[in-house]
Design an enzyme around this catalytic site. Structure first.
Site, short mmCIF file in Angstrom:
data_model
loop_
_atom_site.label_atom_id
_atom_site.label_comp_id
_atom_site.label_asym_id
_atom_site.label_seq_id
_atom_site.Cartn_x
_atom_site.Cartn_y
_atom_site.Cartn_z
N LYS A 94 0.87 -1.19 0.00
CA LYS A 94 0.00 0.00 0.00
C LYS A 94 0.90 1.23 0.00
O LYS A 94 1.91 1.27 0.72
CB LYS A 94 -0.88 -0.03 1.26
CG LYS A 94 -1.90 1.10 1.36
CD LYS A 94 -2.79 0.91 2.60
CE LYS A 94 -3.87 1.97 2.69
NZ LYS A 94 -4.73 1.80 3.89
N SER B 143 -9.70 1.79 2.92
CA SER B 143 -8.78 2.49 2.05
C SER B 143 -7.76 1.60 1.36
O SER B 143 -7.16 2.01 0.37
CB SER B 143 -8.04 3.57 2.85
OG SER B 143 -7.27 2.97 3.86
N SER C 195 -9.96 -0.46 7.23
CA SER C 195 -9.42 -0.39 5.88
C SER C 195 -8.69 -1.61 5.36
O SER C 195 -8.31 -1.65 4.20
CB SER C 195 -8.48 0.81 5.76
OG SER C 195 -9.26 1.94 5.55
N1 GLN Z 1 -13.23 4.12 6.18
C1 GLN Z 1 -12.67 4.58 7.41
C2 GLN Z 1 -12.33 6.03 7.30
O1 GLN Z 1 -12.53 6.60 6.27
C3 GLN Z 1 -11.47 3.77 7.78
C4 GLN Z 1 -10.23 4.17 7.12
C5 GLN Z 1 -9.05 3.34 7.49
O2 GLN Z 1 -9.20 2.33 8.18
N2 GLN Z 1 -7.87 3.79 7.08
O3 GLN Z 1 -11.88 6.62 8.24
#
Ligand code: GLN
Length: 484
Positions: A67, A142, A166
């Site tokens: 990532k 994400s 995420s």
């Molecule tokens: N979807 C969640 C957010 O937007 C989690 C994001 C994440 O885990 N990096 O904060």
């Protein structure tokens, strides 16, 4: 020889038995990327140098996609943001260092939501990856790029980060295994910070066993990281032989089965729970009453930390420098940050500064940290009686691109099942459990993930339960059929 969709463990066996070589494996996956990335749109950077691999090392030739939030020496690390578009770190994140020592080669950096903020990967300022299981559908986020490239057979495994879901959520949407250990097990050193009290690096793989294999290498105390837990966790290889769940007590929290859970997803999760019962698990339906406050709590604590972490990107010390003319220091900072950050990052910086501001700190931030403690206590109480908590990962299957982009609150609500475990720092995994029909006109059959949460530091038990379920479910075989 074909390696797409094989697990790391299976590929390793082929290398050890001389059926193939590390080099052949690496070259194969480079070709897979070349062939498929124009459709999947995930790779920001590809490492095509083929070096000699030291075949004695555990991960020799095993290409991992990373990532684009992990620092890797002299490899661009953009966080999918214009702010860091030109950032090339001179050092490795601890996790990258640990994996490299085990022979891993990073085959490239993959896209994500900007600074890991989002649930669809659409907030990326660079490439927006797509879900290989649907047409024009989000891979989740994400870590959407990481999940998509594993699901498309372009790499056998990928690294991700999980702040509020995420890793688990994109794994669920793409039909792969997503594992986040307890907060503090995997070092955050060299991982660009989103919300520091929540960020957890982890993996996306084809099998639970691969998640364990990588976790063994990645975890351990890191003196460069203030919240790193002492010691090193080692998974006992015997757990891969367990065949039943007779020793497990499982809770199914009723708050995770509210009316807004899609019918198809509910059916798959209920079937998975039945299967766990058949394997011998004792299952009880109970209540985790604080769950209802988790999203509100997260959307105060997380932006507070985001606004603090992102304050350093001013275009002077770090990040994008605008060419626009300015008359004051404020105007210069404003130009740099407005051009550098996308909408979601800006929204969260504003929200975070607000909840931390003198007049509102007590009403919002302090309150949220108190509620976070109550959420942790809720889980602690549960784990006095049971070993694991089982639930859906996401209330729906992968939706169409653009569907929730103009309604951030709708998007935030989709993380209702992953956020509580993140606030409590629990280890969690998403294991594919079936396919459900999308509730839109296309009615596509799309993957569904089952979430299993364990008490802090019980990674081994979590992986054991997930592995037993996975072996009984035969999801990979079903997926292979569907791909034809
Ligand atoms: N979807 C969640 C957010 O937007 C989690 C994001 C994440 O885990 N990096 O904060």
């Amino acid at each position: 020889m074909e390696f797409a969709f094989l697990s790391l463990t299976e590929i390793k066996e082929k290398i050890t038995s001389w059926e193939t070589t590390s080099k052949e494996v690496y070259e194969y996956f480079l070709k897979q990327i070349e062939k498929n990335d124009e459709h999947i749109m995930a790779f920001h950077h590809i490492n095509s140098d083929i070096k000699e691999f030291d075949s004695d090392s555990l991960l020799a030739g095993m290409p991992l996609a990373v990532k684009d939030i992990f620092c890797e020496t002299w490899v661009p690390t953009t966080c999918a943001s214009n702010m860091l578009k030109n950032f090339v770190p001179p050092y490795d994140a601890t996790i990258i260092e640990n994996l490299k020592q085990a022979g891993m080669t990073s085959i490239g950096k993959v896209s994500m939501d900007e600074y890991a903020m989002g649930s669809t990967s659409e907030s990326s300022a660079l490439k927006i990856p797509v879900n290989p299981w649907g047409i024009g559908r989000i891979p989740g986020g994400s870590s959407g790029g990481s999940a998509a490239v594993v699901a498309a057979g372009m790499v056998p495994a990928a690294l991700g980060t999980d702040t509020g879901g995420s890793i688990r959520q994109p794994a669920s949407m793409c039909g792969v295994v997503g594992f986040k250990p307890s907060y503090g097990r995997n070092s955050r050193y060299g991982v660009v910070a989103m919300a520091s009290s929540l960020d957890c690096p982890g993996t996306l793989t084809h099998s639970v066993r691969d998640a364990g294999l990588l976790y063994d290498i990645m975890n351990g105390y890191d003196q460069r990281e203030a919240t790193s837990l002492p010691g090193k966790d080692q998974i006992d290889p015997k757990i891969w032989e367990t065949k039943d769940l007779k020793w497990v007590r499982i809770w199914v929290p009723k708050e995770y089965f509210e009316a807004w859970l899609d019918a198809g997803v509910r059916e798959q999760i209920e079937q998975a729970i039945e299967q766990m019962k058949d394997l011998g698990a004792e299952v009880k339906e109970v209540s985790l009453p604080m769950t209802q406050y988790a999203i509100a709590t997260y959307y105060i604590i997380m932006p507070a930390e985001v606004s603090t972490n992102l304050a350093r990107y001013d275009g002077i010390r770090y990040g994008h420098k605008s060419d626009a003319p300015y008359e004051s220091m404020d105007e210069m900072l404003q130009n740099n940050r407005t051009e550098g950050f996308g909408d979601e990052a800006q929204r969260r910086c504003v929200l975070g500064s607000y909840v931390l501001s003198a007049g509102y700190y007590d009403a919002y931030y302090k309150k949220a940290t108190q509620i976070r403690t109550l959420i942790i206590e809720d889980f602690n109480k549960a784990f006095e009686e049971v070993d694991m908590i089982v639930s859906p990962v996401s209330p729906s299957v992968a939706w169409k691109m653009g569907e929730k982009m103009d309604d951030p609150v709708k998007m935030y609500l989709s993380d209702a099942y992953t956020i509580p475990g993140s606030l409590a720092g629990l280890p969690g995994i998403s294991v594919p459990c079936g396919f459900a029909e999308s509730e839109d006109a296309e009615k596509e059959m799309l993957p569904v993930g089952l979430q299993i949460l364990a008490p802090q530091l019980h990674e081994e038990k979590l992986l054991e339960v997930a592995h037993v379920y996975e072996q009984a479910r035969w999801f990979r075989e079903e997926a292979q059929e569907k791909r034809k």
